[in-house]
Write a protein that holds these residues in place. Sequence first.
Motif, PDB file in Angstrom:
ATOM      1  N   CYS A  56     -56.997 -21.756  13.610  1.00  0.00           N
ATOM      2  CA  CYS A  56     -56.470 -20.955  12.495  1.00  0.00           C
ATOM      3  C   CYS A  56     -56.944 -19.510  12.597  1.00  0.00           C
ATOM      4  CB  CYS A  56     -56.906 -21.576  11.171  1.00  0.00           C
ATOM      5  SG  CYS A  56     -56.706 -20.514   9.725  1.00  0.00           S
ATOM      6  N   SER A  71     -58.258 -17.933  15.204  1.00  0.00           N
ATOM      7  CA  SER A  71     -57.800 -17.300  16.447  1.00  0.00           C
ATOM      8  C   SER A  71     -56.343 -16.852  16.331  1.00  0.00           C
ATOM      9  CB  SER A  71     -57.969 -18.278  17.611  1.00  0.00           C
ATOM     10  OG  SER A  71     -57.477 -17.721  18.806  1.00  0.00           O
ATOM     11  N   HIS A  72     -55.498 -17.731  15.769  1.00  0.00           N
ATOM     12  CA  HIS A  72     -54.079 -17.404  15.635  1.00  0.00           C
ATOM     13  C   HIS A  72     -53.877 -16.232  14.672  1.00  0.00           C
ATOM     14  CE1 HIS A  72     -49.773 -17.993  15.695  1.00  0.00           C
ATOM     15  NE2 HIS A  72     -49.746 -18.148  14.387  1.00  0.00           N
ATOM     16  N   GLN A  97     -52.250 -12.540  15.410  1.00  0.00           N
ATOM     17  CA  GLN A  97     -51.154 -11.968  14.620  1.00  0.00           C
ATOM     18  C   GLN A  97     -51.497 -10.570  14.114  1.00  0.00           C
ATOM     19  OE1 GLN A  97     -50.550 -15.148  11.698  1.00  0.00           O
ATOM     20  NE2 GLN A  97     -48.571 -15.589  12.638  1.00  0.00           N
TER      21      GLN A  97
END
Length: 398
Positions: free
Chosen positions: A207, A209-210, A214
């Motif tokens: 979560c 890292s993503h 973004q």
Amino acid sequence: GLHVRVEKPMRILVLLLDGYDAFLMANNAKDRDLLRFCIRNIAEELMRNGFLCDSADMADDQIVLLMQPVQDHPDDHATETGIPTRLHSVLQAIQQATHQHLSLSLTIACSSPSTVPEDLPARYEQALRIARHRKLVGLGALLGPGSEKREDEMGHPYDLALENRLVEALKLGKRDLSLRLLDEQLDLAVAGGVVALDETILRLVLCVSHTAAQLGLESWQNLDFTPGVMIRNLNRLETAEQVRKAMEHHVLGILAGREERKGDRHRRLIERVNGIIRNRHTDPNLSLQALADDVSLSAAHLGKVYREAAGQSVADHINEVRVHEAARMLRTTADTVNEIAERVGFLSIGHFYTTFRKSYGMTPNFYRKRPGTFLLTSHRPPPSPPPGARPALSSGSG
């Protein structure tokens, strides 16, 4: 080695060095080997009080003991950890002696008993699983088969709604809310047991890292947000509290990196807008809305960002550029005040006077009359001579 008596139950004990990273940094290889040897001696010496024992140094943070009681004790009931009371007392004594003599902390994990030698590898694996519960119990723990039993009774909660709210809070830069949501997710995991905690750590890493990706953040300062690096670093931590602090550090890193990138984006936007104003300030129709159209933003958003980043409104900066240009023309040309006001983009002479006085503390006419103002030829063409007038003679004619 240990002379195994198959009629007596055998157990595997795993002794974990707490604070292993600090142990590595504080001691060279020779000293580390010596300290492990001392721990084995302490353990074997104290285990002789009612137990047969042999030890093996497994390198890294582990020392393994194979032990069995010298004789049966029917009244030796298991504690809530699943470890018999006599063995529990000896293991506590090992921890205390290690701390007293070596200033080292030990967590000890004890397997279930077995009378089958071929079952010992499975008991070793069980002891390693039990040792993982140090994350929940803390350093210096005594862990037995009871930990696994309690784990089986727990659920493995992970709140996806909390994760979604955390992502939203990170993207919006809400620090306190982000930390609170992270804490709530980790509290659920700790209540669910070590398996739930490990699963939650993995999902939080993905979560975080993503979300960082973004936001355009692969790293920030000394933090790396790639999943492999994060998981490797978190797996080295020994307690849930250490995991919590590390995850908080990453969350704060994302928020700080977001603000830094946001500042960079805003600076670039301000530079772009100011460039447009410099080039088009003479256009009387130049406005916040016109600038917003040029940079593909809403007027409200551009106005808010500009004021926060530049400390003044777009309209104030347009007027500032215009009056500074007007002041230059007042110093260097003979054009009238009205002509100058019109040339720099003011539609109203009254507005020009008010803005000029606000910037320079005096009227345009008074500013022009100050000492040190040098007037050049007007931009206007010279007037034509009246019909029938004789041309002026040059200064050199005779």
